[in-house]
Scaffold this active site. Structure first.
Site, PDB file in Angstrom:
ATOM      1  N   LEU A 174      -8.442  14.354   2.498  1.00  0.00           N
ATOM      2  CA  LEU A 174      -8.315  13.072   3.173  1.00  0.00           C
ATOM      3  C   LEU A 174      -7.347  12.627   2.211  1.00  0.00           C
ATOM      4  O   LEU A 174      -7.888  13.026   1.524  1.00  0.00           O
ATOM      5  CB  LEU A 174      -9.331  12.831   3.542  1.00  0.00           C
ATOM      6  N   ASP A 175      -6.347  12.169   2.551  1.00  0.00           N
ATOM      7  CA  ASP A 175      -4.644  11.691   1.559  1.00  0.00           C
ATOM      8  C   ASP A 175      -5.534  10.230   0.959  1.00  0.00           C
ATOM      9  O   ASP A 175      -6.630  10.033   1.508  1.00  0.00           O
ATOM     10  CB  ASP A 175      -3.899  10.924   2.349  1.00  0.00           C
ATOM     11  N   TYR A 176      -4.911  10.228  -0.318  1.00  0.00           N
ATOM     12  CA  TYR A 176      -5.217   8.857  -1.775  1.00  0.00           C
ATOM     13  C   TYR A 176      -5.639   7.595  -0.275  1.00  0.00           C
ATOM     14  O   TYR A 176      -7.194   6.858  -0.222  1.00  0.00           O
ATOM     15  CB  TYR A 176      -4.199   8.817  -2.060  1.00  0.00           C
ATOM     16  N   SER A 214      -6.252   7.247   2.955  1.00  0.00           N
ATOM     17  CA  SER A 214      -6.921   7.689   4.123  1.00  0.00           C
ATOM     18  C   SER A 214      -8.265   7.054   4.368  1.00  0.00           C
ATOM     19  O   SER A 214      -8.634   7.974   2.534  1.00  0.00           O
ATOM     20  CB  SER A 214      -6.538   8.788   5.019  1.00  0.00           C
TER      21      SER A 214
END
Length: 204
Positions: free
Chosen positions: A41-43, A45
């Protein structure tokens, strides 16, 4: 028997266990050694992250060839028209090719709890919550899809991966489940107690 850990990753937490810049990482929330994330998961998100020490299970969960459904709650800027949502359902053309058909619905109330820090608020621009389910996983795909139809993503929460969901997990909490490795992706027994994150003084 394989162990799998479900973590509700908070906003602005790196999807790794170390960081030389002092940012929050998974180690601040999941004190379990030698486990790795099945997908990322992105930073910026939030939401469900699956971690395990079983390499075959990681491959089965993260490999797009298995087409494991991933469900997201997405807050977008503005109010999309139905034709814009239909475009997402049938597939849109991104720079790296067309997307596969997706399930897209307007998310009904109650909406996810407020984030800290909160999403930017503009009195003159409403927002809409969508539920989007994909069976592929390109880099920042959901954000690129909503931008393509003219409704940038303001907040992104992964709510489910296959049979695993955020049910009962507050941000920063985790639980452990046990699976039979040959049947990865099929829940064998309920998860046990949701754990609290470790506390530390945050560095930014």
């Amino acid at each position: 028997m394989s162990q799998i850990y479900l973590l509700n990753k908070p906003y602005q937490v790196l999807c790794q266990f170390t960081d030389d810049r002092g940012r929050a990482t998974l180690a601040d929330y999941l004190p379990v050694p030698n486990v790795y994330a099945a997908g990322r998961l992105d930073y910026d998100s939030e939401g469900l992250l699956l971690l395990t020490d079983d390499g075959a299970l990681i491959h089965r969960i993260s490999d797009p060839a298995h087409k494991l459904a991933k469900r997201y709650w997405v807050q977008v800027e503005g109010i999309p028209e139905e034709r814009a949502l239909q475009a997402l359902r049938t597939g849109v053309q991104l720079k790296d090719g067309p997307t596969r058909p997706a399930r897209v619905d307007r998310l009904g109330a109650p909406y996810p709890a407020a984030r800290h820090p909160p999403v930017r608020y503009r009195e003159s621009i409403p927002t809409t919550w969508l539920e989007i389910e994909l069976r592929e996983g390109r880099n920042r795909q959901v954000r690129r899809m909503t931008a393509h139809i003219g409704h940038p993503t303001l907040r992104l929460i992964r709510a489910a991966i296959g049979p695993w969901t955020l049910d009962g997990l507050e941000p920063g909490r985790w639980r452990r489940e046990t699976l039979n490795a040959p049947n990865a992706g099929q829940r064998q027994r309920p998860g046990i107690d949701a754990r609290r994150p470790r506390t530390r003084s945050r560095r930014r």
